[in-house]
Design a protein around this motif. Sequence first.
Motif, short mmCIF file in Angstrom:
data_model
loop_
_atom_site.label_atom_id
_atom_site.label_comp_id
_atom_site.label_asym_id
_atom_site.label_seq_id
_atom_site.Cartn_x
_atom_site.Cartn_y
_atom_site.Cartn_z
N ASN A 144 -11.95 7.28 27.68
CA ASN A 144 -11.83 5.89 27.23
C ASN A 144 -11.43 5.80 25.76
O ASN A 144 -10.46 5.17 25.40
CB ASN A 144 -13.18 5.19 27.50
CG ASN A 144 -13.18 3.74 27.07
OD1 ASN A 144 -12.13 3.17 26.80
ND2 ASN A 144 -14.34 3.15 26.98
N LYS A 145 -12.19 6.49 24.88
CA LYS A 145 -11.89 6.34 23.45
C LYS A 145 -12.47 7.47 22.61
O LYS A 145 -13.31 8.23 23.08
CB LYS A 145 -12.43 5.01 22.95
CG LYS A 145 -13.90 4.92 23.03
CD LYS A 145 -14.42 3.57 22.60
CE LYS A 145 -15.87 3.57 22.98
NZ LYS A 145 -16.66 2.50 22.81
N LEU A 146 -11.98 7.51 21.40
CA LEU A 146 -12.51 8.44 20.40
C LEU A 146 -13.28 7.59 19.39
O LEU A 146 -12.74 6.58 18.90
CB LEU A 146 -11.34 9.18 19.74
CG LEU A 146 -11.63 10.20 18.66
CD1 LEU A 146 -10.58 11.31 18.70
CD2 LEU A 146 -11.66 9.59 17.26
N ALA A 148 -15.39 7.40 15.74
CA ALA A 148 -15.56 8.13 14.48
C ALA A 148 -16.53 7.37 13.59
O ALA A 148 -16.39 6.16 13.40
CB ALA A 148 -14.21 8.31 13.80
N TYR A 149 -17.55 8.09 13.10
CA TYR A 149 -18.57 7.47 12.24
C TYR A 149 -18.51 8.17 10.88
O TYR A 149 -18.57 9.40 10.82
CB TYR A 149 -19.98 7.68 12.80
CG TYR A 149 -20.17 7.21 14.24
CD1 TYR A 149 -19.67 7.96 15.31
CD2 TYR A 149 -20.86 6.05 14.52
CE1 TYR A 149 -19.86 7.54 16.63
CE2 TYR A 149 -21.06 5.62 15.84
CZ TYR A 149 -20.55 6.38 16.88
OH TYR A 149 -20.73 5.98 18.17
N GLY A 150 -18.40 7.38 9.80
CA GLY A 150 -18.48 7.95 8.45
C GLY A 150 -19.93 7.93 8.00
O GLY A 150 -20.83 7.54 8.77
N LYS A 216 -30.39 2.33 28.05
CA LYS A 216 -30.18 1.85 26.68
C LYS A 216 -30.01 3.06 25.75
O LYS A 216 -30.70 4.06 25.91
CB LYS A 216 -31.37 1.03 26.22
CG LYS A 216 -31.42 -0.32 26.92
CD LYS A 216 -32.56 -1.15 26.40
CE LYS A 216 -33.79 -0.96 27.25
NZ LYS A 216 -34.96 -1.61 26.69
N HIS A 217 -29.08 2.97 24.79
CA HIS A 217 -28.89 4.08 23.86
C HIS A 217 -28.41 3.59 22.51
O HIS A 217 -27.89 2.47 22.40
CB HIS A 217 -27.93 5.13 24.44
CG HIS A 217 -26.60 4.59 24.87
ND1 HIS A 217 -26.42 3.85 26.01
CD2 HIS A 217 -25.37 4.67 24.30
CE1 HIS A 217 -25.15 3.52 26.13
NE2 HIS A 217 -24.49 4.00 25.10
N GLU A 218 -28.62 4.43 21.48
CA GLU A 218 -28.18 4.06 20.13
C GLU A 218 -27.78 5.31 19.35
O GLU A 218 -28.23 6.41 19.67
CB GLU A 218 -29.28 3.31 19.38
CG GLU A 218 -30.48 4.13 19.02
CD GLU A 218 -31.50 3.34 18.19
OE1 GLU A 218 -31.09 2.72 17.19
OE2 GLU A 218 -32.69 3.36 18.55
N PHE A 226 -18.49 13.28 8.69
CA PHE A 226 -17.91 12.41 9.71
C PHE A 226 -18.30 12.93 11.09
O PHE A 226 -18.15 14.13 11.36
CB PHE A 226 -16.38 12.37 9.58
CG PHE A 226 -15.92 11.70 8.32
CD1 PHE A 226 -15.74 10.33 8.28
CD2 PHE A 226 -15.69 12.46 7.18
CE1 PHE A 226 -15.33 9.71 7.11
CE2 PHE A 226 -15.29 11.85 6.01
CZ PHE A 226 -15.10 10.47 5.95
N ARG A 227 -18.77 12.04 11.93
CA ARG A 227 -19.17 12.40 13.30
C ARG A 227 -18.12 11.84 14.26
O ARG A 227 -17.88 10.63 14.29
CB ARG A 227 -20.54 11.81 13.58
CG ARG A 227 -21.09 12.03 14.99
CD ARG A 227 -22.41 11.28 15.10
NE ARG A 227 -23.10 11.49 16.36
CZ ARG A 227 -22.89 10.78 17.45
NH1 ARG A 227 -21.96 9.83 17.44
NH2 ARG A 227 -23.58 11.01 18.55
N ILE A 228 -17.46 12.75 15.02
CA ILE A 228 -16.36 12.33 15.90
C ILE A 228 -16.75 12.60 17.35
O ILE A 228 -17.11 13.73 17.70
CB ILE A 228 -15.06 13.15 15.60
CG1 ILE A 228 -14.84 13.34 14.10
CG2 ILE A 228 -13.86 12.54 16.31
CD1 ILE A 228 -14.37 12.15 13.35
N THR A 229 -16.69 11.59 18.20
CA THR A 229 -17.04 11.77 19.61
C THR A 229 -15.94 11.24 20.54
O THR A 229 -15.16 10.37 20.14
CB THR A 229 -18.37 11.06 19.97
OG1 THR A 229 -18.24 9.65 19.74
CG2 THR A 229 -19.55 11.58 19.18
N LEU A 230 -15.91 11.79 21.76
CA LEU A 230 -15.02 11.27 22.80
C LEU A 230 -15.90 10.62 23.85
O LEU A 230 -16.96 11.17 24.18
CB LEU A 230 -14.24 12.41 23.46
CG LEU A 230 -13.34 13.26 22.57
CD1 LEU A 230 -12.80 14.46 23.35
CD2 LEU A 230 -12.17 12.40 22.06
O1 LIG Z 1 -20.81 8.18 19.77
C1 LIG Z 1 -21.77 8.26 20.52
O2 LIG Z 1 -22.55 9.23 20.51
C2 LIG Z 1 -22.09 7.13 21.49
C3 LIG Z 1 -21.05 6.06 21.56
C4 LIG Z 1 -21.41 4.94 22.48
O3 LIG Z 1 -22.55 4.73 22.84
C5 LIG Z 1 -20.34 4.06 23.01
O4 LIG Z 1 -19.19 4.22 22.63
O5 LIG Z 1 -20.66 3.20 23.85
#
Ligand SMILES: O=C(O)CCC(=O)C(=O)O
Length: 497
Positions: A144-146, A148-150, A216-218, A226-230
């Motif tokens: 779905n998406k990438l 990125a958190y600074g 539920k998640h956070e 920088f934290r990068i997730t897919l």
């Molecule tokens: O970046 C993550 O660990 C979670 C992201 C998330 O919960 C979302 O994109 O809905």
Amino acid sequence: MEGQYPGGSAPRRRLLNQEELAITSRLGSAVAQMNRSGNFAWGGVLSCNLRIYYERLGTDEAKGQLKLTTLPFDEEGAREIYLAGTPSPFGRGKQTVYDEEYRQAREIKVPHFALSPDPFLQSGLAGLLSRKLDYDSALIFRLNKLNAYGKGGFFKEHQDTSQGVGHIGTLILCLPSPFKGGDLLVRHGGQTTTFDWSDQVCDGEIAWGFLYSDCKHEVLPVEDGFRITLQYDVFVSDCSSDSDSDSDSDSDCAYMYDTRLKTVSSAFHEVIHGPFLPEGGVLAFGLQYEYPIEERYKNTTLGNLEFRLKDIDAVFMKCLKSTGLKWEYFGVFDTWELFEDRQSRSSDCWDGSSSPEWAEDLAKNANAETEHSSDGASTGEDDTPTDSAQSNQQRRKSDPTYRRDLWVSNSIHGVDGQFLESGSLDELDLERKSEIVWITEPYYYNVKNDYHTYGNEYQKETIYAAVAVKVFLPAVGDAIRQPRPTTEPLNKRKRTD
Ligand SMILES: O=C(O)CCC(=O)C(=O)O
Ligand SMILES: [Fe+2]
């Protein structure tokens, strides 16, 4: 909905005696024990040499440029991909909003980036998850998406927007880059699973986490780097049919072996064959997860829920089916959530001086129900309306399986202010079923509140629904409730030769 109440109209019931309460409590604890398995989120690490192609979004003169990066990210590479993204919005009901109080991150959506190879397919993770999740039909994983958190970036508690009836889960891959903090916390059934990926990716590996998407998640604030997730959406295929199935077609096939089945099965055995409700009755169990349904008012189709049950709900239903008892899904609504939700929404316009129509409706129905309900233990006689509130409280004390303040409905829909404003409870299609013996209460209710309306995207055609199961226990004498013949041990059989 499958099936009718066997034998016509539903009976009111007497209160359970001590022995019967002990049996319900053993069944309740066996199911609750199974529910505490904490199997709602899990993860691991994988290795993959990965290239990422991405488009620079944003507004500067570099917009539209195509970039290529390889893993692991160094600080500069991670910053570049972060800056290439756009500020992440999130869904509040039907709207998409930007609110840095709620989510501070950037994102690049498909098709503005591509992976070569897809680490998920390359690593065999698809096979591992398919085995672990144990569905009959194939899983589909859609990138779905990438994200990125600074430094300071976060995403407050939410439930991922449901993406269709077959949507069951969310898979997150955390790419290797130097960062601190940013734990992903997933909550379900009073338990929390924490994914702290900052250490797991420091050797260049990719960390992954799966969660059922209604959990539920956070993401906690990133402390450094920088934290990068897919993010991938996970679907069960073949959920398109509208027919609900109550068939036992899968109960014979050993698609799942789970030791938790054994405890619950023997508790069910006691309910069926022990000294319990000889006149028959209706037991109810709340499912532990929520399920996407098409957002239609008075919706009674659960779109093949059988084939997309999650975790312990699948184990429980397998166990229930093996008893041979008749069962049926239904919707659950909690009065207090209804009241609180409506009150908080109407606090601007209702000063409390006179009861609004919806509150009168609720009270009227509650009284009507009390007037019809059965009296104290084993008499089966009607209440006098005058002492109804008091006797109701006494009932609750002496028989906790008697839950008056839960509203149930054969149709399943989200109730919010709109429905309440529309007038009477008949329209809401809610009733109190005083004959129900509640064994495990639902964890969720079909009342839309904050975490239901906050998602990662705006809400589309499907919403999450809270579902419970009614189980019809026939009277003693029915085929199911005959004592089981004890099988003679082999070595005691008479020789016939
Ligand atoms: O970046 C993550 O660990 C979670 C992201 C998330 O919960 C979302 O994109 O809905
Ligand atoms: Fe999310």
